[in-house]
Scaffold this motif. Sequence first.
Motif, PDB file in Angstrom:
ATOM      1  N   VAL A 145      48.270  91.396   6.828  1.00  0.00           N
ATOM      2  CA  VAL A 145      48.994  90.452   5.972  1.00  0.00           C
ATOM      3  C   VAL A 145      49.056  90.980   4.541  1.00  0.00           C
ATOM      4  N   ASN A 146      50.033  90.472   3.790  1.00  0.00           N
ATOM      5  CA  ASN A 146      50.159  90.873   2.383  1.00  0.00           C
ATOM      6  C   ASN A 146      48.862  90.622   1.639  1.00  0.00           C
ATOM      7  N   SER A 148      46.063  92.142   1.993  1.00  0.00           N
ATOM      8  CA  SER A 148      44.814  92.414   2.721  1.00  0.00           C
ATOM      9  C   SER A 148      44.176  93.724   2.262  1.00  0.00           C
ATOM     10  N   GLY A 149      44.973  94.563   1.604  1.00  0.00           N
ATOM     11  CA  GLY A 149      44.430  95.842   1.130  1.00  0.00           C
ATOM     12  C   GLY A 149      45.040  97.036   1.853  1.00  0.00           C
ATOM     13  N   LYS A 150      46.199  96.829   2.503  1.00  0.00           N
ATOM     14  CA  LYS A 150      46.848  97.931   3.234  1.00  0.00           C
ATOM     15  C   LYS A 150      47.165  99.110   2.323  1.00  0.00           C
ATOM     16  N   THR A 152      46.108  99.919  -0.675  1.00  0.00           N
ATOM     17  CA  THR A 152      44.914 100.569  -1.211  1.00  0.00           C
ATOM     18  C   THR A 152      44.234 101.413  -0.132  1.00  0.00           C
ATOM     19  N   ASP A 174      56.918  98.949   3.411  1.00  0.00           N
ATOM     20  CA  ASP A 174      57.169  97.556   3.025  1.00  0.00           C
ATOM     21  C   ASP A 174      58.303  97.578   2.004  1.00  0.00           C
ATOM     22  N   ARG A 177      58.941  94.876  -0.833  1.00  0.00           N
ATOM     23  CA  ARG A 177      58.067  94.619  -1.981  1.00  0.00           C
ATOM     24  C   ARG A 177      57.991  95.841  -2.870  1.00  0.00           C
ATOM     25  N   ALA A 180      54.556  97.023  -3.952  1.00  0.00           N
ATOM     26  CA  ALA A 180      53.763  97.778  -2.963  1.00  0.00           C
ATOM     27  C   ALA A 180      54.210  99.244  -2.972  1.00  0.00           C
ATOM     28  N   GLN A 183      52.885 100.941  -6.083  1.00  0.00           N
ATOM     29  CA  GLN A 183      51.437 101.159  -5.951  1.00  0.00           C
ATOM     30  C   GLN A 183      51.164 102.395  -5.077  1.00  0.00           C
ATOM     31  N   THR A 290      38.420  95.255   4.314  1.00  0.00           N
ATOM     32  CA  THR A 290      38.343  95.523   2.884  1.00  0.00           C
ATOM     33  C   THR A 290      37.629  94.379   2.154  1.00  0.00           C
ATOM     34  N   LYS A 291      37.348  94.621   0.881  1.00  0.00           N
ATOM     35  CA  LYS A 291      36.851  93.607  -0.060  1.00  0.00           C
ATOM     36  C   LYS A 291      35.521  92.986   0.341  1.00  0.00           C
ATOM     37  N   ASP A 293      32.947  93.747  -0.907  1.00  0.00           N
ATOM     38  CA  ASP A 293      32.185  93.648  -2.153  1.00  0.00           C
ATOM     39  C   ASP A 293      32.429  92.332  -2.881  1.00  0.00           C
ATOM     40  N   GLY A 316      35.922  98.675   3.237  1.00  0.00           N
ATOM     41  CA  GLY A 316      36.227  98.839   1.819  1.00  0.00           C
ATOM     42  C   GLY A 316      35.252  98.014   0.994  1.00  0.00           C
ATOM     43  N   VAL A 317      34.623  98.660   0.016  1.00  0.00           N
ATOM     44  CA  VAL A 317      33.651  97.943  -0.814  1.00  0.00           C
ATOM     45  C   VAL A 317      33.974  98.104  -2.295  1.00  0.00           C
TER      46      VAL A 317
HETATM   47  N1  LIG Z   1      37.163  94.583  -4.605  1.00  0.00           N
HETATM   48  C1  LIG Z   1      37.977  95.182  -3.757  1.00  0.00           C
HETATM   49  N2  LIG Z   1      39.306  95.097  -3.933  1.00  0.00           N
HETATM   50  C2  LIG Z   1      40.108  95.700  -3.048  1.00  0.00           C
HETATM   51  C3  LIG Z   1      39.607  96.409  -1.928  1.00  0.00           C
HETATM   52  N3  LIG Z   1      40.680  96.867  -1.217  1.00  0.00           N
HETATM   53  C4  LIG Z   1      41.785  96.460  -1.880  1.00  0.00           C
HETATM   54  N4  LIG Z   1      41.452  95.757  -2.983  1.00  0.00           N
HETATM   55  C5  LIG Z   1      42.339  95.112  -3.970  1.00  0.00           C
HETATM   56  O1  LIG Z   1      43.048  94.071  -3.320  1.00  0.00           O
HETATM   57  C6  LIG Z   1      44.335  93.916  -3.867  1.00  0.00           C
HETATM   58  C7  LIG Z   1      45.380  93.937  -2.755  1.00  0.00           C
HETATM   59  O2  LIG Z   1      45.364  95.195  -2.165  1.00  0.00           O
HETATM   60  P1  LIG Z   1      46.693  95.919  -1.678  1.00  0.00           P
HETATM   61  O3  LIG Z   1      46.279  97.260  -1.220  1.00  0.00           O
HETATM   62  O4  LIG Z   1      47.761  95.794  -2.698  1.00  0.00           O
HETATM   63  O5  LIG Z   1      47.063  95.022  -0.442  1.00  0.00           O
HETATM   64  P2  LIG Z   1      48.319  95.094   0.522  1.00  0.00           P
HETATM   65  O6  LIG Z   1      47.855  94.623   1.841  1.00  0.00           O
HETATM   66  O7  LIG Z   1      48.978  96.407   0.453  1.00  0.00           O
HETATM   67  O8  LIG Z   1      49.176  93.997  -0.123  1.00  0.00           O
HETATM   68  P3  LIG Z   1      50.674  93.975  -0.438  1.00  0.00           P
HETATM   69  O9  LIG Z   1      50.939  95.204  -1.254  1.00  0.00           O
HETATM   70  O10 LIG Z   1      50.753  92.717  -1.222  1.00  0.00           O
HETATM   71  O11 LIG Z   1      51.345  93.935   0.877  1.00  0.00           O
HETATM   72  C8  LIG Z   1      44.492  95.031  -4.883  1.00  0.00           C
HETATM   73  O12 LIG Z   1      44.241  94.502  -6.163  1.00  0.00           O
HETATM   74  C9  LIG Z   1      43.399  96.030  -4.506  1.00  0.00           C
HETATM   75  O13 LIG Z   1      42.937  96.766  -5.600  1.00  0.00           O
HETATM   76  C10 LIG Z   1      38.170  96.468  -1.739  1.00  0.00           C
HETATM   77  O14 LIG Z   1      37.627  97.034  -0.787  1.00  0.00           O
HETATM   78  N5  LIG Z   1      37.420  95.832  -2.690  1.00  0.00           N
END
Ligand SMILES: Nc1nc2c(ncn2[C@@H]2O[C@H](COP(=O)(O)OP(=O)(O)OP(=O)(O)O)[C@@H](O)[C@H]2O)c(=O)[nH]1
Length: 341
Positions: A145-146, A148-150, A152, A174, A177, A180, A183, A290-291, A293, A316-317
């Motif tokens: 999902v958007n 979620s950290g894809k 990154t 994507d 967006r 995205a 980034q 992810t996240k 942390d 992911g931390v």
């Molecule tokens: N603290 C922390 N933040 C994270 C981690 N992984 C991703 N993020 C943050 O979470 C946010 C969303 O991450 P994205 O990688 O943009 O997520 P995405 O799934 O690609 O989202 P969209 O681009 O919206 O589709 C960003 O601000 C990242 O820096 C993690 O392991 N820890």
Amino acid sequence: MSFFAKLKSRLTRSSSKLGEGLDAIVAEAPAAPEATPEAPASAPEPARPGLIGRLFGQGPAAEPRRVLDDEMLESLEDLLISSDMGVDTALRVTANLAEGRMGKRLSVSEIKALLAAEIARIMEPVARPMPIYPKRPQVVLVVGVNGSGKTTTIGKLASQFRAAGKTVVIAAGDTFRAAAVEQLKVWGERADVPVLTAPEGSDPASLAFDAMTRAEADGADLLLIDTAGRLQNRQDLMEELAKIVRVIRKKDPEAPHNTLLVLDATTGQNALNQVEIFSKIADVSGLVMTKLDGTAKGGVLVALADRFGLPIHAIGVGEQIDDLAPFDPEEFARALVGAEG
Ligand SMILES: Nc1nc2c(ncn2[C@@H]2O[C@H](COP(=O)(O)OP(=O)(O)OP(=O)(O)O)[C@@H](O)[C@H]2O)c(=O)[nH]1
């Protein structure tokens, strides 16, 4: 700093919640007769206190203990459920912990060590790095999902694969967006990896096809494809993913070789629903969480391992390149409960 030390420091939101809960449970011990001198059978040996510690009554000798009974087990179950471990998994972990130990006097550090061992046992079978095949390009479709950290995760993976000497191409799939895509470009520049983009709103399948062509022409080892995560319109997303797969299979009938589902730990139990939904709309081959942390809900990864048995490739931390690490069940379990070691 060792990775375990880092993991432990990053998981403190989860581990302090569990630690405080355990302290409270043991402190709630009903008034008990004088401490029985014998050590609890099959509980791990606490570290020996030093002379100073013994003189001043600190160290494990002074650690409070509580007799393991039904009431304490129930409190342990509630605590694990509140850490997002899910009811079934929490019940299983506590039942295994209790086996042969009812009536024994346990300290918090012993309970932590026992919990860590149980959690590691559940997670061991799913701890698998993302498989790397001799096939070139190995196509990795990244779904989730958007937010979620894809993006990154793709950036971190690309950097790590580059550092390991692999050639990588990224497709910014994507296309709806712009943020995205931007980034991904930044991550691509940092990792010195080409990022293929397409005009906003254009067909992601056509971008995926072009990216396959580029990756083949470059002799790239890996092609990482980002995808949209709009679950609000599940049918559209399903069709979009199916079309990407159809198109890349024109070039390689076995692609994608991996479909990674990226999950955000801060969503807690909702991550379980996401696995169910994405397993229906894509052939998910492994998970990245992810996240971890930023949340006290780290227990959800144990529930995922227990419920789905899908390989967990990485966690992911943090937001930096080296904050994505292969998943090690023992280290994770000990960091999650705040056990020593
Ligand atoms: N603290 C922390 N933040 C994270 C981690 N992984 C991703 N993020 C943050 O979470 C946010 C969303 O991450 P994205 O990688 O943009 O997520 P995405 O799934 O690609 O989202 P969209 O681009 O919206 O589709 C960003 O601000 C990242 O820096 C993690 O392991 N820890």
